[in-house]
Design an enzyme around this catalytic site. Structure first.
Site, PDB file in Angstrom:
ATOM      1  N   SER A  72     -11.890   9.926  29.524  1.00 36.15           N
ATOM      2  CA  SER A  72     -12.031  10.550  28.201  1.00 36.15           C
ATOM      3  C   SER A  72     -11.845   9.476  27.141  1.00 36.15           C
ATOM      4  O   SER A  72     -12.015   8.287  27.418  1.00 36.15           O
ATOM      5  CB  SER A  72     -11.005  11.677  28.057  1.00 36.15           C
ATOM      6  N   ASN A  73     -11.505   9.852  25.931  1.00 31.55           N
ATOM      7  CA  ASN A  73     -11.223   8.874  24.877  1.00 31.55           C
ATOM      8  C   ASN A  73     -10.145   9.441  23.957  1.00 31.55           C
ATOM      9  O   ASN A  73      -9.727  10.589  24.121  1.00 31.55           O
ATOM     10  CB  ASN A  73     -12.506   8.521  24.120  1.00 31.55           C
ATOM     11  N   ALA A  74      -9.722   8.636  22.991  1.00 30.52           N
ATOM     12  CA  ALA A  74      -8.550   8.989  22.174  1.00 30.52           C
ATOM     13  C   ALA A  74      -8.884   9.825  20.944  1.00 30.52           C
ATOM     14  O   ALA A  74      -8.075   9.939  20.031  1.00 30.52           O
ATOM     15  CB  ALA A  74      -7.828   7.716  21.757  1.00 30.52           C
TER      16      ALA A  74
ATOM     17  N   ALA B  35     -16.584  13.126  19.911  1.00 31.97           N
ATOM     18  CA  ALA B  35     -16.619  11.814  20.568  1.00 31.97           C
ATOM     19  C   ALA B  35     -16.934  12.077  22.041  1.00 31.97           C
ATOM     20  O   ALA B  35     -16.030  12.199  22.878  1.00 31.97           O
ATOM     21  CB  ALA B  35     -15.287  11.110  20.407  1.00 31.97           C
TER      22      ALA B  35
END
Ligand code: CTP
Length: 208
Positions: free
Chosen positions: A21-23, A88
């Site tokens: 995933s991402n932040a 995102a």
């Protein structure tokens, strides 16, 4: 006005317990939802997993993976007047999802990754009379890349921002129209940037 917003990160699972995933905090997308509701718009929010409560008054759809976000977006977009894609989204996913939990093999492992669906590009392709706003998160050649993205995904406008925006309370953005001209330059808290964006769109779209 009925607006669709995508927000937050997506997750791509390696097995039943691990994911990529991402932040992304979802704050930019959620601020856009708040600003649009304050403008009197109806808002449909499709969100990946975030620590934020859905803004009161929006229609909320929770998703985890990019495939789920795509499915909901394609289903919900026809009833909306426009979309702002602030999510995102993961660009890659493991080619195969392992059932259960992957065990250690006693050495390095290689995971084959394939591209995920491009949600925004698909909405851009089927937009007809609807308007489409994308986001571009650019580390290098920001303007050039954002313009390429705008065209490739058939957007009407694109919000150019930088990787510092991820997980931050504030943002600095350039708002670019389909002809390549900068029509807005906003900086400050995500709440303020979102208000400027929605006010600009509101004025522009009522003038059409
Ligand atoms: N986006 C999307 N689906 C994807 C990837 C991106 O809907 N699979 C949307 C994002 O929500 C954003 C825009 O496309 O509105 C651009 O996202 P960005 O991450 O900047 O670009 P990518 O298309 O992923 O390209 P790259 O990572 O190569 O810059």
């Amino acid at each position: 006005m009925r607006l669709l917003v995508t927000a937050g990160p997506t997750r791509e699972y390696l097995d039943d317990v691990r994911y990529l995933s991402n932040a992304s905090s979802g704050r930019m997308g959620y601020a856009i939802v708040e600003a649009a509701l304050a403008q009197g718009w109806e808002v449909v929010l499709i969100s990946g997993p975030v620590d934020l409560s859905p803004p009161v008054g929006c229609e909320f759809h929770s998703v985890m993976t990019t495939a789920q976000m795509r499915e909901e977006a394609v289903r919900l977009f026809p009833d909306c007047d426009g979309v702002i894609a602030a999510a995102a989204v993961c660009d890659y996913k493991p080619k195969e999802r392992i059932q259960g939990k992957m065990s250690k093999v006693g050495g390095p492992v290689t995971i084959e990754m394939i591209e995920t669906d491009d949600v925004l590009a698909e909405l851009g392709q089927c937009k007809d009379h609807r308007w489409v706003v994308g986001f571009a998160l650019e580390a290098q050649n920001p303007r050039e890349n954002a313009l390429q993205k705008l065209r490739r995904k058939n957007c009407d406008w694109i919000v150019l921002n930088s990787p510092e925006a991820i997980g931050s309370d504030s943002n600095t953005v350039e708002f670019i129209a389909a002809g390549g001209e900068t029509v807005g330059h906003w900086s400050g808290t995500k709440t303020n940037v979102a208000r400027s964006l929605i006010e600009w769109l509101s004025q522009q779209l009522s003038a059409d």
